[in-house]
Design a protein around this motif. Structure first.
Motif, PDB file in Angstrom:
ATOM      1  N   ALA A 159     -20.451   7.936 -30.619  1.00 41.69           N
ATOM      2  CA  ALA A 159     -19.928   6.595 -30.891  1.00 41.69           C
ATOM      3  C   ALA A 159     -20.667   5.977 -32.060  1.00 41.69           C
ATOM      4  N   ASP A 160     -19.986   5.056 -32.732  1.00 40.44           N
ATOM      5  CA  ASP A 160     -20.630   4.305 -33.813  1.00 40.44           C
ATOM      6  C   ASP A 160     -19.783   3.078 -34.115  1.00 40.44           C
ATOM      7  N   GLU A 161     -20.419   2.072 -34.648  1.00 41.07           N
ATOM      8  CA  GLU A 161     -19.740   0.851 -35.065  1.00 41.07           C
ATOM      9  C   GLU A 161     -19.339   0.991 -36.522  1.00 41.07           C
ATOM     10  N   GLY A 162     -18.049   0.849 -36.814  1.00 37.73           N
ATOM     11  CA  GLY A 162     -17.578   0.921 -38.183  1.00 37.73           C
ATOM     12  C   GLY A 162     -17.289  -0.452 -38.744  1.00 37.73           C
ATOM     13  N   ALA A 163     -17.138  -0.514 -40.058  1.00 38.95           N
ATOM     14  CA  ALA A 163     -16.876  -1.794 -40.720  1.00 38.95           C
ATOM     15  C   ALA A 163     -15.388  -2.129 -40.779  1.00 38.95           C
ATOM     16  N   GLY A 164     -14.528  -1.145 -40.498  1.00 41.06           N
ATOM     17  CA  GLY A 164     -13.091  -1.375 -40.577  1.00 41.06           C
ATOM     18  C   GLY A 164     -12.530  -2.044 -39.339  1.00 41.06           C
ATOM     19  N   ASP A 165     -11.215  -2.290 -39.369  1.00 41.68           N
ATOM     20  CA  ASP A 165     -10.589  -2.975 -38.235  1.00 41.68           C
ATOM     21  C   ASP A 165     -10.103  -2.012 -37.165  1.00 41.68           C
ATOM     22  N   LEU A 166     -10.139  -0.700 -37.436  1.00 41.66           N
ATOM     23  CA  LEU A 166      -9.648   0.281 -36.469  1.00 41.66           C
ATOM     24  C   LEU A 166     -10.726   0.650 -35.458  1.00 41.66           C
ATOM     25  N   PHE A 167     -10.299   0.884 -34.223  1.00 41.36           N
ATOM     26  CA  PHE A 167     -11.176   1.356 -33.158  1.00 41.36           C
ATOM     27  C   PHE A 167     -10.484   2.563 -32.539  1.00 41.36           C
ATOM     28  N   VAL A 168     -11.075   3.744 -32.708  1.00 41.08           N
ATOM     29  CA  VAL A 168     -10.524   4.982 -32.170  1.00 41.08           C
ATOM     30  C   VAL A 168     -11.263   5.319 -30.884  1.00 41.08           C
ATOM     31  N   ALA A 169     -10.528   5.470 -29.790  1.00 42.27           N
ATOM     32  CA  ALA A 169     -11.177   5.674 -28.497  1.00 42.27           C
ATOM     33  C   ALA A 169     -10.504   6.779 -27.709  1.00 42.27           C
ATOM     34  N   GLU A 170     -11.318   7.601 -27.056  1.00 43.98           N
ATOM     35  CA  GLU A 170     -10.805   8.538 -26.077  1.00 43.98           C
ATOM     36  C   GLU A 170     -10.456   7.744 -24.823  1.00 43.98           C
ATOM     37  N   ALA A 171      -9.243   7.913 -24.337  1.00 45.89           N
ATOM     38  CA  ALA A 171      -8.748   7.134 -23.197  1.00 45.89           C
ATOM     39  C   ALA A 171      -8.621   8.047 -21.987  1.00 45.89           C
ATOM     40  N   ASP A 172      -9.493   7.873 -21.026  1.00 41.76           N
ATOM     41  CA  ASP A 172      -9.608   8.775 -19.893  1.00 41.76           C
ATOM     42  C   ASP A 172      -8.662   8.374 -18.763  1.00 41.76           C
ATOM     43  N   GLU A 173      -7.884   9.341 -18.302  1.00 47.46           N
ATOM     44  CA  GLU A 173      -6.964   9.069 -17.201  1.00 47.46           C
ATOM     45  C   GLU A 173      -7.546   9.409 -15.843  1.00 47.46           C
ATOM     46  N   SER A 174      -8.710  10.074 -15.810  1.00 48.59           N
ATOM     47  CA  SER A 174      -9.211  10.621 -14.549  1.00 48.59           C
ATOM     48  C   SER A 174      -9.403   9.561 -13.484  1.00 48.59           C
ATOM     49  N   ASP A 175      -9.845   8.372 -13.883  1.00 47.95           N
ATOM     50  CA  ASP A 175     -10.051   7.284 -12.925  1.00 47.95           C
ATOM     51  C   ASP A 175      -9.154   6.083 -13.206  1.00 47.95           C
ATOM     52  N   GLY A 176      -8.138   6.304 -14.050  1.00 46.05           N
ATOM     53  CA  GLY A 176      -7.224   5.217 -14.385  1.00 46.05           C
ATOM     54  C   GLY A 176      -7.720   4.300 -15.480  1.00 46.05           C
ATOM     55  N   ALA A 177      -8.815   4.651 -16.145  1.00 45.73           N
ATOM     56  CA  ALA A 177      -9.398   3.777 -17.166  1.00 45.73           C
ATOM     57  C   ALA A 177      -8.410   3.470 -18.280  1.00 45.73           C
ATOM     58  N   PHE A 178      -7.561   4.437 -18.623  1.00 47.72           N
ATOM     59  CA  PHE A 178      -6.672   4.217 -19.775  1.00 47.72           C
ATOM     60  C   PHE A 178      -5.626   3.138 -19.521  1.00 47.72           C
ATOM     61  N   LEU A 179      -5.489   2.708 -18.278  1.00 50.09           N
ATOM     62  CA  LEU A 179      -4.524   1.655 -17.969  1.00 50.09           C
ATOM     63  C   LEU A 179      -5.107   0.261 -18.149  1.00 50.09           C
ATOM     64  N   VAL A 180      -6.354   0.193 -18.617  1.00 46.22           N
ATOM     65  CA  VAL A 180      -6.995  -1.098 -18.900  1.00 46.22           C
ATOM     66  C   VAL A 180      -6.805  -1.489 -20.368  1.00 46.22           C
ATOM     67  N   TYR A 181      -6.578  -0.512 -21.235  1.00 47.65           N
ATOM     68  CA  TYR A 181      -6.546  -0.766 -22.669  1.00 47.65           C
ATOM     69  C   TYR A 181      -5.158  -1.219 -23.120  1.00 47.65           C
ATOM     70  N   GLU A 182      -5.124  -1.933 -24.233  1.00 45.99           N
ATOM     71  CA  GLU A 182      -3.869  -2.380 -24.836  1.00 45.99           C
ATOM     72  C   GLU A 182      -3.868  -1.952 -26.308  1.00 45.99           C
ATOM     73  N   PRO A 183      -3.604  -0.664 -26.551  1.00 44.43           N
ATOM     74  CA  PRO A 183      -3.744  -0.128 -27.914  1.00 44.43           C
ATOM     75  C   PRO A 183      -2.602  -0.524 -28.836  1.00 44.43           C
ATOM     76  N   TYR A 184      -2.941  -0.572 -30.122  1.00 46.82           N
ATOM     77  CA  TYR A 184      -1.900  -0.723 -31.144  1.00 46.82           C
ATOM     78  C   TYR A 184      -1.097   0.571 -31.230  1.00 46.82           C
ATOM     79  N   ALA A 185      -1.799   1.691 -31.168  1.00 45.43           N
ATOM     80  CA  ALA A 185      -1.155   3.007 -31.220  1.00 45.43           C
ATOM     81  C   ALA A 185      -1.832   3.915 -30.209  1.00 45.43           C
ATOM     82  N   ALA A 186      -1.110   4.937 -29.783  1.00 41.52           N
ATOM     83  CA  ALA A 186      -1.663   5.880 -28.818  1.00 41.52           C
ATOM     84  C   ALA A 186      -1.218   7.288 -29.141  1.00 41.52           C
ATOM     85  N   VAL A 187      -2.040   8.239 -28.730  1.00 42.32           N
ATOM     86  CA  VAL A 187      -1.730   9.659 -28.857  1.00 42.32           C
ATOM     87  C   VAL A 187      -1.784  10.258 -27.459  1.00 42.32           C
ATOM     88  N   VAL A 188      -0.794  11.071 -27.118  1.00 42.65           N
ATOM     89  CA  VAL A 188      -0.823  11.824 -25.859  1.00 42.65           C
ATOM     90  C   VAL A 188      -0.670  13.303 -26.205  1.00 42.65           C
TER      91      VAL A 188
END
Length: 471
Positions: A159-188
């Motif tokens: 992980a690292d903090e960038g200066a841009g406006d984008l935030f790229v995150a791995e979204a884990d489904e194992s415990d339902g964590a990915f249902l908390v996020y509200e992404p602009y875009a998503a990859v499956v």
């Protein structure tokens, strides 16, 4: 342990002093790194020391070994790993004091606040795809913040903090964590049944991905690798809601890859986007599944407005992610790799890649099944996938958060391997595995240790024994 997600996510700068229970894990350490980079006071605890804890100390975190109530005396917010039990003294004390207690998912959402989020989900390939996308965007000048479930070779961190406006995150489904996020875009990347201890049924698992796609910004987009039937179904469901969907794959797709070629540790392919041939990409990692992961990252970067040439430069420079077909070393003319594969489809993909790298040599695999619940459901399929190797050593089940079941052991997997009996061994004694692997390995062979548990510790021990044998 399950901690409730608050109805309202507080941005990270409003959480005060933050303490992480289980700070050494991939998920919590990534969030802690980003908070530290933003000047937030961070502390944490874990059971044993590790390079991750030392890196966090160097970044300014106060890290304790062991869990004690006193560790949360001077904090405002406590973030709890799912591996923590409800009798953990720090959690108990946080509740007694009335502190804000957050699960990992809510803590990650708090550092996402105010950024344009790209969330990468899927049963397999999340870490690699998130990593490829991060490096491609960096090469294109985006400087995203990122949080990944593995360390990038380029940066040595997850992980690292960038200066841009984008935030790229791995979204884990194992415990339902990915249902908390509200992404602009998503990859499956794919949707295959897994983590049924959490979801119960395949139908519920697929429905969770439908819900995840429904959380994507209506002005954003969803990228799906449609060579996978589950992701193809999801693409159809999402497109029917009016969401912009980008289909990636070798067949009928918006961004299509063709003329795949594999040579040693490289993979190359031609990219055709909306009918226009953009050019050829050569990766420094082997395997068809990695080609598709890279294509999904490329499709995402292109839809975010970045150029093919810049994104290609990042993809071609990508040095890999720790524990994803990671070369550990060579001794006695035997190369040793380590990979995180723990699902039948992942095993098949990594063994296909190993076969390409091995060339005329044989593939010797040491596999550690992960979780009793997964092995109960997929143990036979795991064994069948391991049949792609030449020699197989199966360890006992890595229990992680579950209790042992005498009826579900590594023998279930070993018995299902479709190879002659003399080429398969079930070795429940962890410390006996390196010698068994070395006994089977010949000059020119490729050894790969597979699994999500402690099997990753075996590579250096195998290399040491090989070196002794050669000497």
């Amino acid at each position: 342990m399950r901690v409730a997600v608050p109805d309202l996510i507080t941005p990270a700068d409003g959480l005060g002093r933050v303490h992480f229970v289980g700070i050494g894990g991939a998920g919590l350490s990534a969030i802690a790194r980003i908070m530290l980079a933003r000047g937030i006071t961070v502390s944490g605890s874990d059971a044993v020391d590790s390079p991750t804890l030392e890196a966090l100390r160097n970044a300014g975190a106060r890290v304790s070994l062991g869990h004690e109530a006193a560790n949360v005396e001077s904090v405002d917010t406590v973030v709890v790993s799912t591996a923590v039990h409800d009798d953990n003294p720090e959690y108990v004390e946080a509740v007694r004091r009335g502190l804000v207690v957050l699960p990992r998912s809510a803590a990650l959402a708090s550092v996402m606040a105010g950024r344009r989020v790209v969330a990468v989900a899927g049963t397999h390939g999340k870490t690699t795809t998130t990593s490829l996308l991060t490096v491609a965007l960096q090469a294109a000048g985006a400087d995203p913040t990122y949080a990944i479930g593995g360390d990038l070779a380029e940066t040595g961190t997850n992980a690292d903090e960038g200066a841009g406006d984008l935030f790229v995150a791995e979204a884990d489904e194992s415990d339902g964590a990915f249902l908390v996020y509200e992404p602009y875009a998503a990859v499956v990347t794919n949707v295959e049944a897994d983590h049924l201890d959490q979801w119960g049924t395949e139908e519920a698992y697929r429905a969770a991905f439908d819900e995840f796609a429904g959380r994507v910004d209506p002005d954003g987009f969803l990228v799906c690798i449609v060579d996978d039937p589950g992701a193809r179904r999801l693409a159809d469901v999402a497109r029917a809601t009016g969401l912009r969907v980008v289909r990636v794959g070798e067949g009928d797709a918006d961004l299509r890859v063709s003329d795949l070629a594999f040579e040693g540790t490289t993979s190359s392919f031609t990219v055709v986007d909306d009918g226009t041939e953009l050019g050829r990409v050569t990766l420094r990692i082997p395997g068809r599944h990695y080609v598709l992961d890279a294509a999904a990252a490329l499709a995402t970067g292109l839809r975010l407005g970045f150029s093919f040439d810049d994104l290609r430069r990042g993809l071609e420079g990508f040095g890999g992610t720790r524990r994803r077909m990671e070369l550990k070393g060579e001794a006695a003319q035997v190369c040793v790799y380590d990979s995180y594969a723990h699902h039948p489809a992942e095993i098949a993909g990594d063994l296909a890649a190993a076969r390409a790298v091995a060339g005329t040599g044989r593939v010797v695999v040491a596999y550690q099944p992960h979780l009793v619940s997964r092995t109960r459901l997929f143990g036979v399929a795991m064994g069948e996938a391991l049949g792609a190797a030449d020699e197989v050593v199966v360890l006992d089940v890595y229990l992680a958060r579950e209790e042992a079941d005498p009826a579900v052991t590594g023998a279930l997997v070993a018995d299902a391997v479709p190879l002659p009996a003399e080429r398969v061994a079930f070795v429940p004694d962890f410390d006996a595995v390196p010698a068994e692997v070395v006994r089977r390995a010949r000059p020119g062979d490729l050894v790969v240790t597979l699994g999500a548990g402690t099997v990753t510790q075996l590579g250096p021990r195998i290399l040491a024994l090989l070196a002794d044998r050669d000497g």
